[in-house]
Write a protein that holds these residues in place. Structure first.
Motif, PDB file in Angstrom:
ATOM      1  N   PRO A  21      25.309  47.698  29.184  1.00  0.00           N
ATOM      2  CA  PRO A  21      24.313  47.753  29.919  1.00  0.00           C
ATOM      3  C   PRO A  21      24.101  47.040  31.208  1.00  0.00           C
ATOM      4  O   PRO A  21      25.062  45.882  31.188  1.00  0.00           O
ATOM      5  CB  PRO A  21      23.208  47.100  29.087  1.00  0.00           C
ATOM      6  CG  PRO A  21      23.900  46.376  28.075  1.00  0.00           C
ATOM      7  CD  PRO A  21      25.350  46.986  27.974  1.00  0.00           C
ATOM      8  N   ILE A  22      23.717  47.236  32.125  1.00  0.00           N
ATOM      9  CA  ILE A  22      23.568  46.301  33.383  1.00  0.00           C
ATOM     10  C   ILE A  22      23.261  45.093  33.204  1.00  0.00           C
ATOM     11  O   ILE A  22      23.665  43.858  33.235  1.00  0.00           O
ATOM     12  CB  ILE A  22      22.596  47.111  34.619  1.00  0.00           C
ATOM     13  CG1 ILE A  22      23.233  48.342  34.922  1.00  0.00           C
ATOM     14  CG2 ILE A  22      22.502  46.199  35.748  1.00  0.00           C
ATOM     15  CD1 ILE A  22      22.483  49.111  35.920  1.00  0.00           C
ATOM     16  N   ASP A  23      22.089  44.844  32.253  1.00  0.00           N
ATOM     17  CA  ASP A  23      21.432  43.600  31.970  1.00  0.00           C
ATOM     18  C   ASP A  23      21.453  43.540  30.614  1.00  0.00           C
ATOM     19  O   ASP A  23      20.754  44.181  29.780  1.00  0.00           O
ATOM     20  CB  ASP A  23      19.955  43.579  32.370  1.00  0.00           C
ATOM     21  CG  ASP A  23      19.434  42.208  32.165  1.00  0.00           C
ATOM     22  OD1 ASP A  23      19.941  41.478  31.330  1.00  0.00           O
ATOM     23  OD2 ASP A  23      18.300  42.143  32.429  1.00  0.00           O
ATOM     24  N   PRO A  24      22.448  42.732  29.780  1.00  0.00           N
ATOM     25  CA  PRO A  24      22.330  42.576  28.248  1.00  0.00           C
ATOM     26  C   PRO A  24      21.164  41.957  27.834  1.00  0.00           C
ATOM     27  O   PRO A  24      21.012  41.994  26.540  1.00  0.00           O
ATOM     28  CB  PRO A  24      23.627  41.791  27.760  1.00  0.00           C
ATOM     29  CG  PRO A  24      23.893  40.966  29.269  1.00  0.00           C
ATOM     30  CD  PRO A  24      23.508  41.868  30.474  1.00  0.00           C
ATOM     31  N   PHE A  25      20.547  41.278  28.595  1.00  0.00           N
ATOM     32  CA  PHE A  25      19.397  40.405  28.076  1.00  0.00           C
ATOM     33  C   PHE A  25      18.074  40.846  27.661  1.00  0.00           C
ATOM     34  O   PHE A  25      17.387  40.594  27.232  1.00  0.00           O
ATOM     35  CB  PHE A  25      19.243  39.172  29.130  1.00  0.00           C
ATOM     36  CG  PHE A  25      20.388  38.376  29.406  1.00  0.00           C
ATOM     37  CD1 PHE A  25      21.063  37.740  28.369  1.00  0.00           C
ATOM     38  CD2 PHE A  25      21.066  38.598  30.694  1.00  0.00           C
ATOM     39  CE1 PHE A  25      22.175  36.822  28.633  1.00  0.00           C
ATOM     40  CE2 PHE A  25      22.093  37.678  30.959  1.00  0.00           C
ATOM     41  CZ  PHE A  25      22.841  36.910  29.984  1.00  0.00           C
ATOM     42  N   THR A  26      17.903  42.428  28.523  1.00  0.00           N
ATOM     43  CA  THR A  26      16.652  42.988  27.876  1.00  0.00           C
ATOM     44  C   THR A  26      16.694  43.863  26.904  1.00  0.00           C
ATOM     45  O   THR A  26      15.948  44.785  26.612  1.00  0.00           O
ATOM     46  CB  THR A  26      16.098  43.742  29.286  1.00  0.00           C
ATOM     47  OG1 THR A  26      16.939  44.538  29.766  1.00  0.00           O
ATOM     48  CG2 THR A  26      15.504  42.593  30.231  1.00  0.00           C
ATOM     49  N   THR A  27      18.164  44.102  26.306  1.00  0.00           N
ATOM     50  CA  THR A  27      18.435  44.915  25.234  1.00  0.00           C
ATOM     51  C   THR A  27      17.649  44.538  23.952  1.00  0.00           C
ATOM     52  O   THR A  27      17.176  43.556  23.735  1.00  0.00           O
ATOM     53  CB  THR A  27      19.956  45.211  25.020  1.00  0.00           C
ATOM     54  OG1 THR A  27      20.407  43.664  24.718  1.00  0.00           O
ATOM     55  CG2 THR A  27      20.615  45.556  26.243  1.00  0.00           C
ATOM     56  N   HIS A  28      17.464  45.665  23.108  1.00  0.00           N
ATOM     57  CA  HIS A  28      16.633  45.324  21.815  1.00  0.00           C
ATOM     58  C   HIS A  28      17.534  44.314  21.302  1.00  0.00           C
ATOM     59  O   HIS A  28      16.711  43.142  20.570  1.00  0.00           O
ATOM     60  CB  HIS A  28      16.592  46.683  21.181  1.00  0.00           C
ATOM     61  CG  HIS A  28      15.829  46.746  20.183  1.00  0.00           C
ATOM     62  ND1 HIS A  28      15.913  46.115  18.857  1.00  0.00           N
ATOM     63  CD2 HIS A  28      14.334  47.091  19.707  1.00  0.00           C
ATOM     64  CE1 HIS A  28      15.030  46.228  17.671  1.00  0.00           C
ATOM     65  NE2 HIS A  28      13.944  46.752  18.456  1.00  0.00           N
ATOM     66  N   LYS A  29      18.814  44.355  20.987  1.00  0.00           N
ATOM     67  CA  LYS A  29      19.448  43.537  20.259  1.00  0.00           C
ATOM     68  C   LYS A  29      19.417  41.966  20.571  1.00  0.00           C
ATOM     69  O   LYS A  29      19.396  41.013  19.843  1.00  0.00           O
ATOM     70  CB  LYS A  29      21.007  43.941  20.027  1.00  0.00           C
ATOM     71  CG  LYS A  29      21.857  44.041  21.196  1.00  0.00           C
ATOM     72  CD  LYS A  29      23.193  44.708  20.839  1.00  0.00           C
ATOM     73  CE  LYS A  29      24.000  45.353  22.270  1.00  0.00           C
ATOM     74  NZ  LYS A  29      25.158  45.467  22.145  1.00  0.00           N
ATOM     75  N   PHE A  30      19.542  41.794  21.909  1.00  0.00           N
ATOM     76  CA  PHE A  30      19.471  40.474  22.459  1.00  0.00           C
ATOM     77  C   PHE A  30      17.942  39.740  22.107  1.00  0.00           C
ATOM     78  O   PHE A  30      17.861  38.640  21.866  1.00  0.00           O
ATOM     79  CB  PHE A  30      19.535  40.234  23.875  1.00  0.00           C
ATOM     80  CG  PHE A  30      19.830  39.018  24.510  1.00  0.00           C
ATOM     81  CD1 PHE A  30      20.836  38.123  24.367  1.00  0.00           C
ATOM     82  CD2 PHE A  30      18.568  38.420  25.079  1.00  0.00           C
ATOM     83  CE1 PHE A  30      20.832  36.866  24.866  1.00  0.00           C
ATOM     84  CE2 PHE A  30      18.478  37.109  25.415  1.00  0.00           C
ATOM     85  CZ  PHE A  30      19.638  36.269  25.539  1.00  0.00           C
ATOM     86  N   LEU A  31      16.819  40.594  22.554  1.00  0.00           N
ATOM     87  CA  LEU A  31      15.459  40.165  22.443  1.00  0.00           C
ATOM     88  C   LEU A  31      15.258  39.761  20.872  1.00  0.00           C
ATOM     89  O   LEU A  31      14.607  38.991  20.436  1.00  0.00           O
ATOM     90  CB  LEU A  31      14.577  40.798  23.125  1.00  0.00           C
ATOM     91  CG  LEU A  31      14.743  41.254  24.599  1.00  0.00           C
ATOM     92  CD1 LEU A  31      13.931  42.134  25.199  1.00  0.00           C
ATOM     93  CD2 LEU A  31      14.409  39.722  25.150  1.00  0.00           C
ATOM     94  N   SER A  32      15.862  40.863  20.170  1.00  0.00           N
ATOM     95  CA  SER A  32      15.521  40.747  18.603  1.00  0.00           C
ATOM     96  C   SER A  32      16.234  39.649  18.205  1.00  0.00           C
ATOM     97  O   SER A  32      15.712  38.763  17.204  1.00  0.00           O
ATOM     98  CB  SER A  32      16.245  41.871  18.041  1.00  0.00           C
ATOM     99  OG  SER A  32      15.544  43.004  18.301  1.00  0.00           O
ATOM    100  N   ALA A  33      17.400  39.064  18.681  1.00  0.00           N
ATOM    101  CA  ALA A  33      18.126  37.890  18.312  1.00  0.00           C
ATOM    102  C   ALA A  33      17.425  36.439  18.475  1.00  0.00           C
ATOM    103  O   ALA A  33      17.165  35.749  17.597  1.00  0.00           O
ATOM    104  CB  ALA A  33      19.589  37.833  18.955  1.00  0.00           C
ATOM    105  N   LEU A  34      16.558  36.645  19.658  1.00  0.00           N
ATOM    106  CA  LEU A  34      15.838  35.357  19.942  1.00  0.00           C
ATOM    107  C   LEU A  34      14.486  35.460  18.980  1.00  0.00           C
ATOM    108  O   LEU A  34      14.244  34.242  18.496  1.00  0.00           O
ATOM    109  CB  LEU A  34      15.197  35.563  21.397  1.00  0.00           C
ATOM    110  CG  LEU A  34      16.068  35.524  22.311  1.00  0.00           C
ATOM    111  CD1 LEU A  34      15.486  35.908  23.745  1.00  0.00           C
ATOM    112  CD2 LEU A  34      16.739  34.125  22.581  1.00  0.00           C
TER     113      LEU A  34
END
Length: 395
Positions: A36-49
């Motif tokens: 992804p261009i931005d890994p931080f708005t992916t479902h897996k990153f936000l879910s990890a938070l």
């Protein structure tokens, strides 16, 4: 809106949103199997938070994910949070809060569209490409209406793209500019090629710093994917806690966050660790996007001259060149990055304030701030480490 059947919904947990539906809005470019261009708005990153408890009750970041549906299908989403403070945002509005409350208002809670604890530019209005204008308008109007209906002081959209900033201005939001330092890959095929573009003095200084850092008495490891083991996260957690305690008082992320990242995102992570006398003494954590390397956290348990520069800045440049990435974003602030080849760039945010008088005051403040930042960037760029090109005038 032309598509009049768009409906807005607020959801308190990403577990209620299928990952495929969210990511079809957040990173449609990754459908080809790439990053992804931005890994931080992916479902897996936000879910990890969320799953790790880094956001949620007691953190100051209460998820209120904003969704836009057309005939029942998700066409747009935004990582929206109800904020009870201004921690972990990196676009500072503490003076706004003080002024608002000194005037008798209640600044908190407020709404924030952002990636928590992540000062990295990326799309904040996550829209399927075929519904771009409709989806953006629905998210902006929905967020403003949500703030107004709940009598909240304000809405903030931080580290959005320049395109989103322009669109937000057209929809009545106030635009704010800030400044970061990024390293830009100008087609370099090696670190030496990058050095060759610098002035002689800066080039010599960087070589000296790298030599000094790499002589710290140990070795430096660059790890990604399955190379990263639990012992590496244990070491990095100690570094992160030390940095968090000094900078913020309490670390923003929980230990479980890093375990979840190992399970779901280890191929998107690069850990750079320094080991000496059998133990890890310093480290830097990076996330990899399609076009950029994002430096996120650094910490150490031993101080060694220039090791911070090596792990955070110079190794990041090495990685970006090797992977053909276009830039390195090394986080917020830090004019010391200028001498290491990182140049000042503008970052963007959008703001809505419900009180008309206070909004007018902020608008005036933003105009003055924007002019100051533009001047600052011009001056800093002129003092950059790159060779000056002199054009001789011919008679």
């Amino acid at each position: 809106m032309s598509e009049t059947s768009v409906e807005i919904e607020v959801v308190a947990s990403l577990t209620d949103i299928p990952a495929a539906d969210w990511d079809a809005c957040a990173c449609p470019e990754a459908l080809d199997g790439g990053a992804p261009i931005d890994p931080f708005t992916t479902h897996k990153f936000l879910s990890a938070l969320e799953i790790s408890g880094s956001v949620g009750a007691g953190t100051g970041w209460q998820p209120q994910y904003l969704l836009a549906r057309l005939d029942g299908a998700l066409i747009a989403a935004a990582p929206l949070y109800l904020k009870s403070n201004s921690q972990g945002e990196y676009i500072f509005d503490h003076n706004w809060a003080h002024a608002y409350e000194n005037a008798g208002g209640r600044y908190y809670p407020k709404l924030q569209i952002a990636v928590p604890f992540t000062p990295a530019t990326g799309r904040r209005f996550l829209v399927k490409p075929e519904h771009k204008e409709t989806g953006q308008a629905a998210l902006v109007q929905g967020a403003v209406q949500l703030a107004a209906n709940n009598e909240l002081s304000s809405l903030h959209v931080t580290f959005c793209t320049e395109e989103e900033m322009q669109a937000g201005k057209q929809m009545g939001l106030m635009a704010r500019t800030s400044q970061q330092f990024h390293w830009i890959n100008k087609g370099y095929d090696s670190f030496d090629a990058f050095l060759a573009s610098l002035s002689s003095r800066k080039r010599k200084n960087i070589r000296k710093e790298r030599e000094q850092a790499n002589g710290f008495g140990g070795d430096i490891q660059v790890l990604s994917g399955d190379q990263i083991q639990p012992e590496h996260w244990d070491a990095f957690w100690a570094f992160y806690q030390d940095t968090g305690a000094r900078k913020w008082g309490t670390p923003y992320l929980t230990r479980q966050f890093f375990d979840i990242v190992q399970d779901t995102m280890r191929d998107d992570v690069i850990l750079i660790l320094a080991k000496r006398d059998g133990r890890y003494v310093a480290g830097a954590l990076n996330f990899v996007g399609r076009y950029a390397l994002f430096g996120r956290y650094w910490g150490c348990v031993e101080d060694h001259p220039c090791l911070h520069f090596e792990l955070c800045y110079y190794r990041a440049i090495d990685i970006a060149i090797a992977r053909g990435l276009l830039r390195v974003e090394a986080g917020a602030q830090g004019e010391h990055k200028l001498a290491r080849g990182y140049l000042p760039v503008v970052t963007h945010s959008l703001h809505w304030v419900g009180d008309a008088g206070f909004a007018d005051a902020i608008e005036r403040y933003l105009i003055a701030e924007r002019e100051a930042i533009e001047q600052d960037i011009e001056v800093l760029s002129d003092y950059g480490p790159f060779k000056k090109i002199h054009v001789e005038e011919k008679e």
